[in-house]
Design an enzyme around this catalytic site. Structure first.
Site, PDB file in Angstrom:
ATOM      1  N   GLU A 111       1.615  -0.100  -4.828  1.00  0.00           N
ATOM      2  CA  GLU A 111       0.459   0.872  -4.940  1.00  0.00           C
ATOM      3  C   GLU A 111       1.441   2.158  -5.297  1.00  0.00           C
ATOM      4  O   GLU A 111       1.494   2.864  -4.431  1.00  0.00           O
ATOM      5  CB  GLU A 111      -0.529   0.817  -3.937  1.00  0.00           C
ATOM      6  CG  GLU A 111      -1.509   1.925  -4.418  1.00  0.00           C
ATOM      7  CD  GLU A 111      -2.500   2.522  -3.186  1.00  0.00           C
ATOM      8  OE1 GLU A 111      -3.329   3.495  -3.521  1.00  0.00           O
ATOM      9  OE2 GLU A 111      -1.917   2.390  -2.266  1.00  0.00           O
ATOM     10  N   ASP A 156       0.755  -1.284   0.032  1.00  0.00           N
ATOM     11  CA  ASP A 156       0.093   0.095  -0.026  1.00  0.00           C
ATOM     12  C   ASP A 156       0.917   1.084   0.096  1.00  0.00           C
ATOM     13  O   ASP A 156       1.800   1.321   0.645  1.00  0.00           O
ATOM     14  CB  ASP A 156      -0.863   0.102   1.266  1.00  0.00           C
ATOM     15  CG  ASP A 156      -1.867   1.188   1.394  1.00  0.00           C
ATOM     16  OD1 ASP A 156      -2.689   1.387   0.581  1.00  0.00           O
ATOM     17  OD2 ASP A 156      -1.534   1.977   2.231  1.00  0.00           O
TER      18      ASP A 156
END
Length: 873
Positions: free
Chosen positions: A579, A542
């Site tokens: 990400e 993330d």
């Protein structure tokens, strides 16, 4: 004879009862099995372990095996499929146990074995086995393996007709393929003989360790003994044994060995204390069980002078001091600390805290940790080969809202539908332990622990195992940029967080400051832990742009190196995604130190589509310019790049890497960033979604579908969070409301409201549009075909646009097939409510149309607003 009177059974010693073939006897030409047999023999002598053979072999065959394989001579032999028990005398001679013969005589008194033989001999196809394979209480036949079931039925008919007190055991000889039929006194078996032996010798069943490998051992494997199931046992049997132990409430009686046969028995004997445990150094953080009643604890706590581990038992708490080394690691192996036991750390004699590397928090982030044995699960995915990157079709889901139950076990029930759709991989939003009753997952504070509201660690393993059985890869979202605000105790142990960097969500990890090498190792260990202990196929990191690290190689390189080392140990591809939100050339390009990342989340295509349809909507901090950016992104894959998310020019495009870009028309972010959690079809129309989906799913990147998208579900997916601290809940609610103008926020649910979570549970029939499902299914079938035929590739793609009518075109030239596949998507901005149909030339046969039965005339097709067509020429 009672145990106290038996000189060959030490009342203070332990007992191994073991099957022979496939279990205790070394497998053919396995040198490790042979070496481990010698180790077992020496350990049994040193520890005065009593050995009982429990086998289907006849007595002479057992004695032959002892000599041939140099087995330790047992104290007892249970053989002839449980119809004979022999006891070794001080002289070394084996004699039958008369009491057990008397017991069986009573069972068959109404029909002795000779009379039974006369009843069965007339059955055609039955052949008596050799005399040495017969017994006083066993009648054995051969038959053709292809007729085994039929012959067993005929024998059973005779037993039923004569009310014969016998039962049938049948199998196929693995060595010569003969069908085998054994008749035994009713209820008699290897397991019953072992049970009788325990009762006769006044033994507690838990004093015995039983090892086996086949269905013939099932009753004994699940009778309450401490149990070793060897690694070469059938995986279906392993699951049955595991489930039966769970149903019986036994949490510490089963050892699922990884080795085969003799080596597995040695593993299990070390686990249960019948042999000395291996003396290997344990460097992984957390609680690592080393035997059935001892666990090794290791924690990095350089800011502490003392760390005690407190073991919670049913009646009290036992405290043990851990030993500190020069790097600030505290560790020790603690007895009476079994798997599933709860514990906590006491820091410098004051506060008690969960383990920073806890594997499970049964009562949430503030309470005790639980010891978890990662080997205590019957994996069945030994033949899993994984999914190659080019074949990935990712389905992103949130476990808590994917089903009404919101658990891993409940999610298993929905997997067949994903297979039917054409999905090849599921990507799960973070499952690490976070506070409260529900959470998106990005507030995790216990990075090694599965969230307790989703189920246990074994429940997650069961989900992954079933995914693999179904042909689905599993990717998990992990958060290494910050920890959540509640239950975050790492700073009390040591400098886990940076004093130089800060993220929008909290303190950044200390990846480049003093003692950062230990924090980096903690994170790399965590990444490998998820992959290794849960058999995952990949990770999605993330917000890597907020993983601040000024050192080189940086933490992203270190994770890639650790994951690459792990990938060499498994037979399936392991995917690592970052990400980045925008294009990142560095991560997608190999250098001399590491391989590239497998892919990145590049949101330019998604947000260009949003911006084209809804130019006034702002759900990302980057500014997209609608139609122009959509044209640019289709052609090049992105319009923003780099860690600073800068808009690029043609001269700045380093590379395209289409095949490594994860693309979507919506994700948890794009939906959740809308204050009402609205999905794209709710902001535009289902027709718009269909047309946009065609562009994305047939783009040469890696397509991602957000849960419920395939059904155009009416359920929202707003941001939701729950904290036990009321002040934190209020702060999040106020902050979230401040992100949007009042007129946009009107009537939106607050993140802390229960309805925000429960309304997001989408998988109910009223929320589902089957027509959208079939459209997605058709697109994915065409995508699969395009990959197989080779035309769906960036090197074959050309893009164009008719800006007057908002028609965006992908065209693939198939060099091998000599075909052209043309995709026209008319994406009409939401404000253009009166867009008229346009006519475009037919460029081949119509493969798919998002509008049923489109108007075709004069070699043209009528393209409606928000209409996608695909031609093959």
């Amino acid at each position: 004879m009672s145990r106290a009177d038996n000189p060959l059974t030490d009342p203070a010693g332990q007992i191994l009862a073991t099957d022979l073939d496939g279990t205790f006897i070394p497998l053919h030409n396995d040198p490790q099995n042979k070496a481990d047999l010698q180790t077992l023999t020496a350990e049994f002598q040193a520890r005065n372990v009593s050995v009982v053979f429990v086998t289907g072999r006849h007595f002479a065959s057992v004695m032959q095996a002892i000599e041939e394989f140099e087995l330790p001579v047992p104290q007892w032999i249970i053989c002839d499929v449980g119809t004979s028990i022999f006891q070794r005398q001080p002289t070394g001679e084996f004699v039958p146990v008369a009491a057990y013969q008397d017991y069986q005589d009573q069972i068959i008194a109404s029909l002795p074995i000779d009379a039974l033989r006369e009843q069965l001999l007339p059955i055609s196809g039955l052949r008596l086995q050799e005399p040495e394979k017969q017994g006083r209480f066993k009648l054995s036949f051969y038959t053709d393996a292809s007729q085994l079931a039929e012959q067993v039925d005929l024998v059973q008919q005779v037993l039923d007709r004569t009310d014969a007190p016998y039962s049938i055991i049948h199998s196929v000889d693995p060595f010569n393929g003969d069908g085998l039929i054994d008749l035994l006194p009713a209820t008699v078996s290897k397991a019953l003989a072992l049970e009788w032996w325990h009762q006769e010798n006044q033994l507690d069943p838990t004093s015995t360790v039983f090892s086996g490998d086949s269905g013939n051992d099932l009753a004994a494997l699940t009778a309450g003994y401490r149990t070793i199931l060897v690694g070469n046992a059938d995986r279906g049997l392993a699951q049955r044994v595991y489930n039966l132990h769970r149903q019986s409430g036994w949490k510490d009686r089963l050892y699922l060995a990884s080795g085969t046969a003799t080596s597995a028995v040695l593993e299990g004997c070390r686990w249960f204390g019948l042999a000395a445990p291996e003396t290997t150094e344990i460097t992984r953080p957390g609680a690592t069980p080393v035997t059935s009643d001892a666990t090794h604890f290791r924690v990095w706590a350089p800011d502490c002078k003392q760390v005690h581990v407190e073991i919670k038992t049913d009646h009290n708490t036992i405290s043990h001091a851990l030993v500190r080394d020069h790097q600030g690691y505290f560790s020790a192996t603690i007895p009476q600390a079994r798997a599933n036991t709860c514990y906590q750390y006491r820091l410098d004699g004051e506060n008690t805290r969960p383990d920073p590397a806890t594997r499970y928090q049964p009562q949430g982030v503030h309470s005790v940790s639980q010891i978890i044995d990662p080997r205590d699960f019957p994996w069945t995915d030994q033949s899993w080969q994984g999914i190659e990157k080019r074949d990935l079709v990712i389905y992103e889901l949130h476990i808590g809202t994917f089903t009404q139950g919101g658990t891993f076990r409940a999610a298993i029930e929905r997997l067949p539908e994903l297979i039917e759709l054409g999905i090849t991989a599921v990507e799960i939003m973070p499952v690490a332990q976070s506070p409260g009753r529900w959470n998106w997952g990005y507030d995790g504070v216990d990075l090694f622990a599965v969230r307790n509201t989703y189920g246990s660690a074994d429940d997650f393993r069961a989900f992954v195992d079933e995914c693999h059985r179904s042909g689905l890869a599993v990717i998990v979202d992990v958060v290494y940029n910050h920890l959540g605000p509640e239950g975050n105790y790492l700073s009390e142990f040591g400098p886990y967080f940076s004093d130089r960097h800060h993220t929008p969500w909290g303190d950044a990890f200390n990846y480049d400051g003093p003692e950062s090498e230990h924090v980096r190792q903690f994170i790399v260990d965590n990444a490998v832990y998820w992959l290794e202990d849960f058999h995952l196929d990949g990770l999605r990191l993330d917000a890597v742009h907020c993983m601040y690290d000024d050192s080189r190689p940086d933490i992203l390189d270190a994770i890639r190196q650790g994951v690459s080392r792990h990938a060499e140990s498994v037979p399936w591809p392991v995917h690592l995604f970052a990400e980045t939100n925008v294009y990142n050339h560095e991560l997608l390009t190999a250098d001399q130190n590491r391989a590239p990342y497998d892919g990145i989340w590049c949101d330019c295509l998604m947000y260009s589509i949003y911006s084209h349809a809804l130019p006034e909507l702002s759900i990302t901090h980057r500014q997209y310019y609608g139609t122009a950016d959509l044209v640019e992104t289709l052609a090049h894959g992105y319009v923003f790049a780099g860690k600073d998310s800068e808009r690029v020019t043609d001269n700045q495009r380093a590379s395209q890497h289409f095949e490594s870009l994860v693309v979507a028309i919506q994700t948890h972010d794009s939906v959740g960033n809308h204050p009402h959690g609205k999905r794209i079809h709710q902001l535009t129309s289902k027709a718009f979604q269909k047309a946009a989906a065609g562009l994305v799913l047939l783009y040469p990147g890696i397509p991602l579908i957000f849960m419920g998208e395939e059904f155009a579900t009416s359920a929202p997916f707003p941001f939701f969070v729950d904290f036990e601290d009321r002040h934190l809940r209020d702060a999040v609610d106020v902050g979230r409301r401040g992100d949007y103008p009042p007129h946009i926020w009107q009537d939106a649910l607050l993140p802390s409201q229960a309805e925000a979570f429960f309304n997001a549970k989408w998988n109910e029939a009223p929320h589902r549009d089957p027509d959208m499902f079939h459209w997605y299914q058709s697109l994915l079938q065409l995508r699969k075909q395009g990959l197989q035929q080779g035309w769906l590739a960036a090197t074959n793609m050309q893009t164009s646009a008719d800006l007057d009518h908002n028609i965006f075109t992908l065209q693939y030239q198939s060099p091998e097939q000599g075909e052209t596949i043309t995709i026209h998507a008319r994406l009409t901005p939401a404000a253009e409510t009166d867009a008229r149909p346009v006519h475009i030339p037919l460029s081949g046969s119509l493969e798919l149309s998002s509008v049923p039965e489109p108007l075709l005339q004069n070699n043209e097709i009528q393209l409606e607003a928000n209409h996608l067509v695909i031609f093959r020429n």
